[in-house]
Enzyme design. Structure first.
Site, PDB file in Angstrom:
ATOM      1  N   GLY A 166       0.786  -1.231   0.000  1.00 13.41           N
ATOM      2  CA  GLY A 166       0.000   0.000   0.000  1.00 13.41           C
ATOM      3  C   GLY A 166       0.812   1.271   0.000  1.00 13.41           C
ATOM      4  O   GLY A 166       0.255   2.371   0.012  1.00 13.41           O
ATOM      5  N   CYS A 167       2.141   1.168  -0.048  1.00 14.90           N
ATOM      6  CA  CYS A 167       2.985   2.370   0.017  1.00 14.90           C
ATOM      7  C   CYS A 167       2.817   3.248  -1.223  1.00 14.90           C
ATOM      8  O   CYS A 167       2.821   4.479  -1.124  1.00 14.90           O
ATOM      9  CB  CYS A 167       4.449   1.979   0.181  1.00 14.90           C
ATOM     10  SG  CYS A 167       4.771   0.984   1.657  1.00 14.90           S
ATOM     11  N   THR A 168       2.662   2.618  -2.386  1.00 10.30           N
ATOM     12  CA  THR A 168       2.458   3.398  -3.606  1.00 10.30           C
ATOM     13  C   THR A 168       1.117   4.113  -3.553  1.00 10.30           C
ATOM     14  O   THR A 168       1.025   5.310  -3.881  1.00 10.30           O
ATOM     15  CB  THR A 168       2.536   2.487  -4.834  1.00 10.30           C
ATOM     16  OG1 THR A 168       3.834   1.878  -4.895  1.00 10.30           O
ATOM     17  CG2 THR A 168       2.296   3.280  -6.117  1.00 10.30           C
ATOM     18  N   SER A 228       1.391   7.168  -1.186  1.00  8.42           N
ATOM     19  CA  SER A 228       2.094   8.309  -1.777  1.00  8.42           C
ATOM     20  C   SER A 228       1.263   8.976  -2.858  1.00  8.42           C
ATOM     21  O   SER A 228       1.226  10.211  -2.970  1.00  8.42           O
ATOM     22  CB  SER A 228       3.442   7.854  -2.339  1.00  8.42           C
ATOM     23  OG  SER A 228       4.310   7.452  -1.300  1.00  8.42           O
TER      24      SER A 228
END
Length: 295
Positions: free
Chosen positions: A182-184, A187
């Site tokens: 879920g980091c993309t 961001s």
């Protein structure tokens, strides 16, 4: 101080290191100086240790080159204790101990990039509200030193495990670690709502323990218009005792969000983050709500 058997001559680096930091008070002193607690009375208050014991441990750490003793007042003479480069090199040891404790003492031994709402780990993060982030500098994704707290009414620091420009750059088994994925999306969500944060008087900084070059490639690929900061040296992680996990042999931040005001006081701590888009909305509400009394 109780009599100890010196291990200094042992033919083992572990034994020699323990000769310096083998007493629990010494590592706790290192922990608190990393948090920005530098003066004798403040250290005593934080640790709840006797003046005699604290004096002895501080002397040991200064003699070992872990702390420096720096005057800040002449009459009467008063000193601050600050980490030297040798002391700073102990931060990964502290974070490894914290990660082990979170995982094996307070947890079930499984690798997770998140925590339960009612966990002691979550309570530690929520207890940051009202505390100050000490002065420190992190490298941004362009390789420039930057204060994580911007000169705007508020700064949103969203801490994430890791984001890469190429899908094949992620560590093996990444998607199987609860909370890692879920980091993309996170961001991109901050990118798409950046104008609203700016209007509310907030600067957005993303933070991970990745190298600046990895962050730079990701920021370019996603056209991010705010800095990503590298905590590869664990300065921020140690200062705030942020929760971590290990993947592919690297310590990584668990996903959490802090809202910090211009005076470096933490006003909001969101953890665990289970709904990424909802956490971004919560951070935006926090800075918008803080701005209204000044209007």
């Amino acid at each position: 101080m109780p009599q100890r058997t010196s291990l200094a001559d042992a033919d083992c680096a572990i034994a020699q290191a323990l000769d310096v930091v083998g007493d629990w008070w010494t590592l706790l002193i290192v922990r608190d100086t990393a948090r920005g607690v530098h003066r004798f009375d403040a250290l005593q208050s934080e640790l709840g240790v006797s003046r005699k014991v604290l004096t002895e441990r501080l002397r040991l750490l200064v003699d070992a080159g872990v702390l420096s003793r720096e005057p800040y007042q002449d009459r009467p003479p008063r000193y601050e204790y600050r980490l030297t480069p040798r002391g700073h090199a102990l931060l990964p040891v502290l974070i490894a101990l914290q990660d082990w404790g979170d995982t094996w003492v307070m947890g079930e031994g499984d690798v997770r990039a998140t925590a339960a709402e009612n966990s002691k780990e979550a309570a530690r993060v929520h207890a940051l509200v009202g505390t100050r982030l000490p002065e420190l500098r992190l490298l941004d994704h362009d390789g420039e030193w930057r204060d994580p707290v911007a000169d705007t009414p508020h700064t949103v620091l969203y801490c994430f495990p890791g984001a890469y420009a190429r899908r094949d750059a992620y560590p093996p088994g990444w998607t199987g670690i609860p909370g890692a994925s879920g980091c993309t999306l996170e961001s991109r969500t901050y990118r798409d709502q950046l104008a609203e944060f700016t209007t509310a008087g907030a600067t957005v900084h993303g933070v991970s323990t990745q190298r600046p070059d990895e962050q730079r490639a990701f920021a370019a690929a996603e056209r991010l218009r705010f800095p990503l900061l590298s905590d590869a040296e664990l300065d921020l992680t140690a200062a705030l005792r942020l929760p971590t996990f290990r993947a592919a042999g690297v310590g990584r931040l668990k996903r959490l969000t802090l809202v910090v005001d211009r005076d470096r006081t933490i006003r909001e701590a969101l953890y665990p983050v289970t709904d990424i888009e909802a956490s971004v909305r919560a951070a935006l509400r926090a800075v918008q709500g803080a701005a209204r009394p000044d209007e």
